[in-house]
Write a protein that holds these residues in place. Structure first.
Motif, PDB file in Angstrom:
ATOM      1  N   GLU A  44     127.454 -24.056 125.197  1.00  0.00           N
ATOM      2  CA  GLU A  44     126.917 -25.082 124.301  1.00  0.00           C
ATOM      3  C   GLU A  44     125.536 -24.672 123.785  1.00  0.00           C
ATOM      4  O   GLU A  44     125.227 -24.855 122.598  1.00  0.00           O
ATOM      5  CB  GLU A  44     126.844 -26.424 125.030  1.00  0.00           C
ATOM      6  CG  GLU A  44     128.204 -27.024 125.353  1.00  0.00           C
ATOM      7  CD  GLU A  44     128.128 -28.255 126.246  1.00  0.00           C
ATOM      8  OE1 GLU A  44     129.181 -28.888 126.482  1.00  0.00           O
ATOM      9  OE2 GLU A  44     127.022 -28.581 126.726  1.00  0.00           O
ATOM     10  N   ALA A  45     124.717 -24.100 124.679  1.00  0.00           N
ATOM     11  CA  ALA A  45     123.375 -23.673 124.268  1.00  0.00           C
ATOM     12  C   ALA A  45     123.440 -22.499 123.304  1.00  0.00           C
ATOM     13  O   ALA A  45     122.668 -22.428 122.333  1.00  0.00           O
ATOM     14  CB  ALA A  45     122.546 -23.303 125.498  1.00  0.00           C
ATOM     15  N   VAL A  46     124.368 -21.559 123.552  1.00  0.00           N
ATOM     16  CA  VAL A  46     124.492 -20.411 122.654  1.00  0.00           C
ATOM     17  C   VAL A  46     125.049 -20.863 121.302  1.00  0.00           C
ATOM     18  O   VAL A  46     124.632 -20.366 120.249  1.00  0.00           O
ATOM     19  CB  VAL A  46     125.368 -19.312 123.283  1.00  0.00           C
ATOM     20  CG1 VAL A  46     125.496 -18.117 122.341  1.00  0.00           C
ATOM     21  CG2 VAL A  46     124.772 -18.850 124.615  1.00  0.00           C
ATOM     22  N   ALA A  47     125.974 -21.818 121.318  1.00  0.00           N
ATOM     23  CA  ALA A  47     126.497 -22.356 120.056  1.00  0.00           C
ATOM     24  C   ALA A  47     125.381 -23.028 119.258  1.00  0.00           C
ATOM     25  O   ALA A  47     125.285 -22.859 118.034  1.00  0.00           O
ATOM     26  CB  ALA A  47     127.621 -23.346 120.338  1.00  0.00           C
ATOM     27  N   HIS A  48     124.532 -23.773 119.952  1.00  0.00           N
ATOM     28  CA  HIS A  48     123.411 -24.417 119.271  1.00  0.00           C
ATOM     29  C   HIS A  48     122.478 -23.376 118.671  1.00  0.00           C
ATOM     30  O   HIS A  48     121.998 -23.526 117.530  1.00  0.00           O
ATOM     31  CB  HIS A  48     122.665 -25.320 120.248  1.00  0.00           C
ATOM     32  CG  HIS A  48     121.521 -26.063 119.628  1.00  0.00           C
ATOM     33  ND1 HIS A  48     121.694 -27.049 118.693  1.00  0.00           N
ATOM     34  CD2 HIS A  48     120.172 -25.940 119.797  1.00  0.00           C
ATOM     35  CE1 HIS A  48     120.515 -27.517 118.311  1.00  0.00           C
ATOM     36  NE2 HIS A  48     119.577 -26.859 118.969  1.00  0.00           N
ATOM     37  N   ARG A  49     122.231 -22.285 119.413  1.00  0.00           N
ATOM     38  CA  ARG A  49     121.379 -21.235 118.913  1.00  0.00           C
ATOM     39  C   ARG A  49     122.001 -20.596 117.660  1.00  0.00           C
ATOM     40  O   ARG A  49     121.305 -20.306 116.683  1.00  0.00           O
ATOM     41  CB  ARG A  49     121.139 -20.178 119.997  1.00  0.00           C
ATOM     42  CG  ARG A  49     120.349 -18.948 119.564  1.00  0.00           C
ATOM     43  CD  ARG A  49     118.964 -19.272 119.001  1.00  0.00           C
ATOM     44  NE  ARG A  49     118.184 -20.118 119.846  1.00  0.00           N
ATOM     45  CZ  ARG A  49     117.440 -19.705 120.887  1.00  0.00           C
ATOM     46  NH1 ARG A  49     117.411 -18.422 121.192  1.00  0.00           N
ATOM     47  NH2 ARG A  49     116.739 -20.560 121.597  1.00  0.00           N
ATOM     48  N   ALA A  50     123.315 -20.372 117.697  1.00  0.00           N
ATOM     49  CA  ALA A  50     123.978 -19.775 116.539  1.00  0.00           C
ATOM     50  C   ALA A  50     123.853 -20.666 115.307  1.00  0.00           C
ATOM     51  O   ALA A  50     123.564 -20.184 114.202  1.00  0.00           O
ATOM     52  CB  ALA A  50     125.448 -19.506 116.863  1.00  0.00           C
ATOM     53  N   THR A  51     124.053 -21.962 115.483  1.00  0.00           N
ATOM     54  CA  THR A  51     123.944 -22.869 114.329  1.00  0.00           C
ATOM     55  C   THR A  51     122.492 -22.981 113.857  1.00  0.00           C
ATOM     56  O   THR A  51     122.242 -23.124 112.661  1.00  0.00           O
ATOM     57  CB  THR A  51     124.512 -24.255 114.659  1.00  0.00           C
ATOM     58  OG1 THR A  51     123.839 -24.799 115.803  1.00  0.00           O
ATOM     59  CG2 THR A  51     126.002 -24.168 114.959  1.00  0.00           C
ATOM     60  N   GLU A  52     121.548 -22.909 114.786  1.00  0.00           N
ATOM     61  CA  GLU A  52     120.140 -22.884 114.385  1.00  0.00           C
ATOM     62  C   GLU A  52     119.842 -21.708 113.459  1.00  0.00           C
ATOM     63  O   GLU A  52     119.025 -21.813 112.539  1.00  0.00           O
ATOM     64  CB  GLU A  52     119.238 -22.768 115.621  1.00  0.00           C
ATOM     65  CG  GLU A  52     118.993 -24.050 116.363  1.00  0.00           C
ATOM     66  CD  GLU A  52     117.985 -23.838 117.491  1.00  0.00           C
ATOM     67  OE1 GLU A  52     117.288 -24.799 117.833  1.00  0.00           O
ATOM     68  OE2 GLU A  52     117.914 -22.705 118.029  1.00  0.00           O
ATOM     69  N   ARG A  53     120.498 -20.595 113.731  1.00  0.00           N
ATOM     70  CA  ARG A  53     120.276 -19.394 112.915  1.00  0.00           C
ATOM     71  C   ARG A  53     121.137 -19.404 111.649  1.00  0.00           C
ATOM     72  O   ARG A  53     121.125 -18.442 110.891  1.00  0.00           O
ATOM     73  CB  ARG A  53     120.560 -18.135 113.737  1.00  0.00           C
ATOM     74  CG  ARG A  53     119.715 -17.977 115.005  1.00  0.00           C
ATOM     75  CD  ARG A  53     118.309 -17.476 114.703  1.00  0.00           C
ATOM     76  NE  ARG A  53     117.433 -18.499 114.174  1.00  0.00           N
ATOM     77  CZ  ARG A  53     116.788 -19.417 114.894  1.00  0.00           C
ATOM     78  NH1 ARG A  53     116.946 -19.456 116.213  1.00  0.00           N
ATOM     79  NH2 ARG A  53     115.990 -20.291 114.319  1.00  0.00           N
ATOM     80  N   GLY A  54     121.933 -20.437 111.449  1.00  0.00           N
ATOM     81  CA  GLY A  54     122.683 -20.573 110.207  1.00  0.00           C
ATOM     82  C   GLY A  54     124.181 -20.395 110.308  1.00  0.00           C
ATOM     83  O   GLY A  54     124.892 -20.532 109.295  1.00  0.00           O
ATOM     84  N   ALA A  55     124.714 -20.094 111.487  1.00  0.00           N
ATOM     85  CA  ALA A  55     126.163 -19.938 111.634  1.00  0.00           C
ATOM     86  C   ALA A  55     126.856 -21.286 111.491  1.00  0.00           C
ATOM     87  O   ALA A  55     126.296 -22.334 111.835  1.00  0.00           O
ATOM     88  CB  ALA A  55     126.493 -19.309 112.978  1.00  0.00           C
TER      89      ALA A  55
ATOM     90  N   ALA B 193     116.117 -12.555 121.574  1.00  0.00           N
ATOM     91  CA  ALA B 193     116.409 -11.872 120.317  1.00  0.00           C
ATOM     92  C   ALA B 193     116.765 -12.831 119.196  1.00  0.00           C
ATOM     93  O   ALA B 193     116.767 -12.427 118.025  1.00  0.00           O
ATOM     94  CB  ALA B 193     117.557 -10.881 120.522  1.00  0.00           C
ATOM     95  N   THR B 194     117.055 -14.087 119.540  1.00  0.00           N
ATOM     96  CA  THR B 194     117.545 -15.015 118.516  1.00  0.00           C
ATOM     97  C   THR B 194     116.688 -16.275 118.361  1.00  0.00           C
ATOM     98  O   THR B 194     117.003 -17.124 117.523  1.00  0.00           O
ATOM     99  CB  THR B 194     118.993 -15.443 118.849  1.00  0.00           C
ATOM    100  OG1 THR B 194     119.030 -16.030 120.159  1.00  0.00           O
ATOM    101  CG2 THR B 194     119.939 -14.260 118.798  1.00  0.00           C
ATOM    102  N   GLY B 195     115.623 -16.410 119.162  1.00  0.00           N
ATOM    103  CA  GLY B 195     114.789 -17.604 119.044  1.00  0.00           C
ATOM    104  C   GLY B 195     114.023 -17.883 120.315  1.00  0.00           C
ATOM    105  O   GLY B 195     113.514 -16.967 120.962  1.00  0.00           O
ATOM    106  N   ASP B 196     113.936 -19.165 120.677  1.00  0.00           N
ATOM    107  CA  ASP B 196     113.190 -19.558 121.873  1.00  0.00           C
ATOM    108  C   ASP B 196     113.765 -18.900 123.120  1.00  0.00           C
ATOM    109  O   ASP B 196     114.980 -18.710 123.228  1.00  0.00           O
ATOM    110  CB  ASP B 196     113.231 -21.079 122.050  1.00  0.00           C
ATOM    111  CG  ASP B 196     112.437 -21.815 120.981  1.00  0.00           C
ATOM    112  OD1 ASP B 196     111.535 -21.187 120.396  1.00  0.00           O
ATOM    113  OD2 ASP B 196     112.735 -23.000 120.724  1.00  0.00           O
ATOM    114  N   PRO B 197     112.916 -18.568 124.104  1.00  0.00           N
ATOM    115  CA  PRO B 197     113.398 -17.905 125.318  1.00  0.00           C
ATOM    116  C   PRO B 197     114.303 -18.815 126.145  1.00  0.00           C
ATOM    117  O   PRO B 197     114.287 -20.039 126.018  1.00  0.00           O
ATOM    118  CB  PRO B 197     112.109 -17.563 126.070  1.00  0.00           C
ATOM    119  CG  PRO B 197     111.076 -18.494 125.524  1.00  0.00           C
ATOM    120  CD  PRO B 197     111.450 -18.742 124.104  1.00  0.00           C
TER     121      PRO B 197
END
Length: 497
Positions: free
Chosen positions: A229-240, A69-73
């Motif tokens: 760590e991976a979810v944090a990276h995903r959040a920052t990728e989306r702009g958080a 739902a937020t990017g790469d699988p």
């Protein structure tokens, strides 16, 4: 587009941040610790590394949904390794068994280890558990709850209500299906997944072993700390934006709704929406002003039993243990005595004299300095830190005395490592409270003690408009999949930008 402040960078907060940022909101995550992860912690020294919180992943589909739902699988970001066996069990009478990694092998294993018919009994129990899962997954685990009104709505669906058996306990269900006391112990243990007493926990907790055995148990090579760590990276990728070492002292209100937060250093961070990943008891008891319109939520928390906590030993060991599983559970002679001690029955709350001991010892090079070493995370259930009214885990000598007791229990049950210990670290409920803000060190916030408790946890939408709750102390409960589902529910309540 809303300005969203997320209080706490545990998995629930990070997953909510990733979903809300992907939905177009402006998201800031504020974490009191120097690193993300919350209870999904990591400790390392001299080449030894330890996951200090959860040590396995169940229901991986929930994580797959989050990443999709937020990017790469997920499989392009983080590998998962299936555990086989998932858990090895040792009983006080000397018998052993294990739970194979694949559901179709479990019955034969139980028959071989515990006697003919054991597998059929466990299979019949899990068939009932599967029906419970089908009845509860969508209306409870993937949807926001409205307290008792949700149960009232279900009551109109009489078939589902009979399946869930809201008036029955986990222990009672075990007595109906299982004749072997060792099988009953296996079932009772699942109450501890929510810091609860199987004699009071609802029968609906049968869904926990079914999920674990139907969808498998999984490990993240390198340690589960890689997940937040991976979810944090995903959040920052989306702009958080994620800010660590930024403790929140107060959730602010204005005009009858949440309006932001005040940090411990006095900085004010304004927001249209506040998502709290802190312990619900800390939110309602400390972070919100006394005048906040949350009297009912505060009263509800006072009526429930907090979950138990845990005493942890991090053991850096010389040598290797032949045949040691990834997870090993060593049961006591008297399981009921353990729950009596945890919840203050037949005496005050007290450290468990003869505890169940849980050992997590991943065969992972990332956790050890060389191939002639092991790193063990050892956990026993423990009462909360309640100085003045219960156990004071800061009392001089108590932590070390209890750690010595745990090592002696391990030795009595066939895992004597006392002469192999390079060093040890003892972490008490008081440490957990200080490091995570969980009141008393309750691992799961509120327990599931009581017929309806599992369905009446603090709601994701608080009574204060603009304030939402995620994490293990809120609906739908503790454990990695449920915490991740809480973030999905909150993202849906907030809606897209």
């Amino acid at each position: 587009m809303a300005r969203v402040v997320v209080v706490g960078a545990g998995l629930g907060g990070l997953a909510a941040a990733a979903r809300l940022a992907a939905g177009g909101h402006t998201v800031t995550v504020l974490e009191q610790a120097p690193q993300v992860g919350g209870k999904l912690g990591w400790s390392s020294r001299d080449g030894h590394g330890f996951d200090t919180g959860p040590s396995l992943v169940t229901l991986p589909q929930v994580l797959e949904d989050l990443f999709a739902a937020t990017g790469d699988p997920l499989d392009q970001v983080l590998p998962l390794q299936r555990l086989d066996p998932a858990v090895a069990y040792r009983f006080a009478d000397g018998t052993t068994t294990s739970v194979p990694g694949r559901r179709e092998e479990i019955a034969d294993r139980l028959d071989a280890d515990l006697g003919p018919g054991s597998g059929a009994q466990w299979t019949a129990l899990l068939t009932r558990a599967e029906a419970m899962w089908r009845a509860t997954e969508q209306p409870f685990l993937r949807s926001p709850l409205a307290g008792a009104a949700t149960l009232a709505k279900l009551a109109r669906q009489t078939a589902d209500l009979r399946t869930i058996a809201p008036g029955r306990t986990l222990r009672g269900m075990g007595r109906q299906y299982l004749t072997d006391p060792r099988l009953r112990m296996l079932l009772d243990r699942y109450a501890t997944y929510s810091g609860s007493d199987p004699r009071r926990a609802p029968a609906a907790l049968l869904t926990v072993p079914w999920v674990e055995q139907a969808f498998g148990s999984w490990y993240v090579p390198g340690g589960l700390r890689r997940l937040p760590e991976a979810v944090a990276h995903r959040a920052t990728e989306r702009g958080a934006v994620i800010r660590t070492s930024a403790p929140v002292a107060e959730v602010l209100t204005a005009g009858g709704r949440a309006s932001g937060v005040r940090l411990a250093d006095g900085e004010v961070v304004p927001a249209d929406v506040v998502v709290c990943n802190a312990d619900a008891a800390a939110l309602y008891g400390r972070l919100l002003p006394p005048s906040a319109p949350v009297r009912g939520a505060r009263a509800s928390l006072r009526r429930v039993t907090p979950s138990s906590s845990g005493l942890v030993l991090l053991l850096a060991l010389r040598g290797r243990t032949p045949g040691l599983a990834h997870h090993t559970v060593l049961f006591p002679h008297d399981y009921d005595a353990e729950f009596d001690a945890l919840f203050g029955r037949r005496g005050p709350k007290r450290p468990v004299a003869d505890p169940t001991v849980y050992v997590s010892a991943p065969d992972d090079p990332a956790t050890r300095p060389d191939d002639d070493s092991e790193s063990w995370f050892v956990l026993v259930n423990a009462p909360r830190h309640e100085p003045g009214s219960g156990v004071d885990w800061t009392a001089p000598g108590l932590a070390d005395a209890e750690a010595d007791r745990v090592l002696a229990v391990l030795a009595d049950r066939g895992l004597d490592v006392r002469d192999r210990v390079r060093w040890r670290v003892v972490r008490t409920p008081a440490d957990l409270e200080r490091e995570t803000g969980s009141v008393g060190g309750s691992i799961y916030g509120t327990s599931s003690n009581g017929a309806r408790a599992a369905f009446l946890r603090p709601a994701n939408a608080s009574p204060l408009p603009g304030l939402f709750l995620v994490g293990g102390s809120a609906h739908p409960g503790g454990g990695l999949p449920l915490v991740t589902l809480s973030a999905q529910i909150v993202a849906g309540l907030v809606g897209p930008a």
